[in-house]
Write a protein that holds these residues in place. Structure first.
Motif, short mmCIF file in Angstrom:
data_model
loop_
_atom_site.label_atom_id
_atom_site.label_comp_id
_atom_site.label_asym_id
_atom_site.label_seq_id
_atom_site.Cartn_x
_atom_site.Cartn_y
_atom_site.Cartn_z
N VAL A 1 53.42 5.03 10.65
CA VAL A 1 54.11 4.46 9.18
C VAL A 1 54.28 3.22 10.25
O VAL A 1 54.15 2.63 11.67
CB VAL A 1 55.35 5.41 10.08
N HIS A 2 55.37 1.52 9.58
CA HIS A 2 55.28 0.74 9.42
C HIS A 2 56.73 0.90 8.69
O HIS A 2 56.63 0.52 7.60
CB HIS A 2 54.03 0.05 9.49
N THR A 3 57.22 -0.61 9.29
CA THR A 3 58.68 -0.96 8.85
C THR A 3 59.90 0.36 9.51
O THR A 3 59.55 1.06 8.64
CB THR A 3 58.33 -1.94 7.32
N THR A 4 61.11 -0.20 9.49
CA THR A 4 61.98 0.19 10.23
C THR A 4 62.22 1.01 9.45
O THR A 4 62.51 2.67 9.02
CB THR A 4 63.22 0.15 10.78
N LEU A 5 62.46 0.90 8.34
CA LEU A 5 62.64 2.39 6.87
C LEU A 5 62.29 3.65 6.60
O LEU A 5 62.35 3.86 6.78
CB LEU A 5 63.60 1.68 5.80
N ALA A 6 60.57 2.88 6.26
CA ALA A 6 59.55 3.68 5.92
C ALA A 6 59.49 4.89 7.32
O ALA A 6 59.03 5.53 7.13
CB ALA A 6 58.26 3.14 5.44
N ALA A 7 59.33 3.72 8.35
CA ALA A 7 58.45 4.89 9.73
C ALA A 7 59.98 5.98 9.94
O ALA A 7 59.89 6.78 10.07
CB ALA A 7 59.09 3.65 10.42
N ALA A 8 61.41 5.42 9.95
CA ALA A 8 62.28 6.47 9.72
C ALA A 8 62.49 7.61 8.95
O ALA A 8 62.59 8.78 8.93
CB ALA A 8 64.19 5.59 10.10
N VAL A 9 62.05 6.78 7.39
CA VAL A 9 61.50 7.96 6.61
C VAL A 9 61.26 8.74 6.71
O VAL A 9 61.03 9.71 7.14
CB VAL A 9 61.57 7.59 4.91
N VAL A 10 59.61 8.34 6.53
CA VAL A 10 58.33 9.86 6.90
C VAL A 10 58.76 10.42 7.73
O VAL A 10 58.19 11.46 8.10
CB VAL A 10 57.05 8.90 7.16
N ARG A 11 58.98 9.67 9.41
CA ARG A 11 59.34 11.13 10.12
C ARG A 11 60.80 11.48 10.83
O ARG A 11 59.91 12.88 11.06
CB ARG A 11 59.73 9.90 11.40
N ALA A 12 61.63 11.62 9.25
CA ALA A 12 62.38 12.82 9.07
C ALA A 12 61.93 13.69 8.16
O ALA A 12 62.32 14.70 8.51
CB ALA A 12 63.93 11.62 8.47
#
Length: 370
Positions: free
Chosen positions: A88-99
């Motif tokens: 995962v990369h970039t702040t938003l996508a990293a947070a969303v996918v890990r959530a």
């Protein structure tokens, strides 16, 4: 067949930084999936390097209710496909996918690497800083490895225990220098002449999105202050973005339209060889790709004294790190005063040839392939 998922907020991020890794895993027989935010326009979204491309309903505002939909979409994707590796990369996508991964049962969670590109840990303080750090803390449980690109982020990640499984330093994603072609002096002179610049014009260039983070307005003020001292110098502000028109208006109000130019979006691989120095007034960077390219083309660099810049320019004696506008003004004058600035070079550890094997080792070890 092994399956890998790469996720980022925008398709352009994948295209700009990660295609070599998609190709490398694909060459090993992996099936490659990519998940990105759906574009605002109706343009078709294509990525030949991916076997499957998924659009997530992301919104740039981290707390947007729309991102709840994206989290559940990510959860469904992870549960259905059972990836052997997620990057995962970039702040938003990293947070969303890990959530989304957090919502899965422990045995359903995939091996997951989060790559911090430097935007997360900015200069913000207080509540805003907590807002950025909180998702990282919550997602640490599902992060197999956290890769960071500068020493300051490494220290922040360690201090806040953002990944108990392992925090690793990498030298960015690597610049492919094999594709860079340096023109001979005659070609360079012809290229400059085609753009309307004489041989004795000193060309600064700053290639970046026009935004608060990239901070072009500070550079415009500083250049305007020293313009009478360096009448032979011009500044190219290349790129697009939300603050482009405001910056154009600022240049007009300062009366320096003849020295600060807005050429729009340009291929830096074509423009850098024609310039004499690169500039970055950015407020925050992870590992600045634009300056990596500038160094690879031999340009000296004037850059703000921030993380990312400090790591990249350490030991580059022909470049300048500045703090505040007065130091920026001084650096601009010093750079333009040199008829032939000392040629620079990109340190070898930042090339794709050096970085790709290191990152691939992280990917394959995390997936249990090494």
């Amino acid at each position: 067949m092994k399956k890998a998922l790469f996720a980022a907020s925008t398709l352009s991020h994948i295209q700009n930084f990660h295609l070599p890794y998609l190709r490398a895993l694909g060459a090993l027989g992996w099936e490659i999936w990519v998940a990105v935010g759906a574009p605002d326009d109706a343009q078709p979204v294509l990525l030949p390097e991916a076997d499957q491309l998924v659009l997530l309903p992301l919104r740039k505002q981290l707390l947007s209710p729309q991102n709840l939909r994206a989290i559940f979409a990510a959860r469904r994707l992870l549960r259905a496909q059972q990836f052997d590796l997620v990057s995962v990369h970039t702040t938003l996508a990293a947070a969303v996918v890990r959530a989304g991964a957090l919502l899965l049962a422990a045995e359903q969670r995939p091996p997951l690497i989060s790559v911090c590109h430097g935007y997360l840990f900015g200069q913000a303080g207080g509540l805003k800083r907590l807002l950025y750090l909180l998702p990282e803390k919550l997602c640490a449980r599902v992060t197999s490895r956290l890769l960071v690109m500068n020493r300051e982020d490494e220290q922040i990640a360690q201090r806040n225990q953002l990944c108990a499984a392992g925090i690793y330093y990498i030298n960015g994603m690597g610049l492919d220098t094999s594709r860079l072609i340096l023109p001979d002096p005659q070609q360079r002179q012809a290229g400059r002449a085609a753009l309307g610049f004489s041989a004795d014009t000193f060309l600064f260039v700053y290639a970046a999105e026009f935004s608060h983070r990239k901070n072009q307005q500070e550079l415009i003020r500083a250049f305007a202050a020293v313009a009478p001292q360096i009448p032979h110098a011009k500044l190219l502000l290349a790129g697009k973005g939300a603050l482009l028109e405001r910056c154009k208006q600022q240049v007009q109000e300062l009366g320096i339209q003849q020295q600060i130019l807005f050429p729009g979006y340009l291929s830096m691989r074509e423009v850098y060889p024609l310039c004499d120095a690169a500039v970055s007034s950015s407020r925050i960077e992870g590992m600045p790709f634009n300056l990596m390219e500038a160094l690879a083309f031999g340009l000296p660099v004037v850059a703000s004294d921030i993380k990312g810049h400090r790591d990249l320019l350490a030991g580059c004696e022909g470049s300048w790190l500045y703090q505040g506008e007065q130091q920026l003004e001084k650096a601009l004058v010093q750079a333009a005063a040199k008829q032939k600035p000392p040629r620079q070079s990109l340190p070898e550890q930042y090339t794709l040839e050096a970085v790709l094997p290191q990152v691939m080792t992280h990917y394959l070890e995390t997936a249990g392939e090494l």
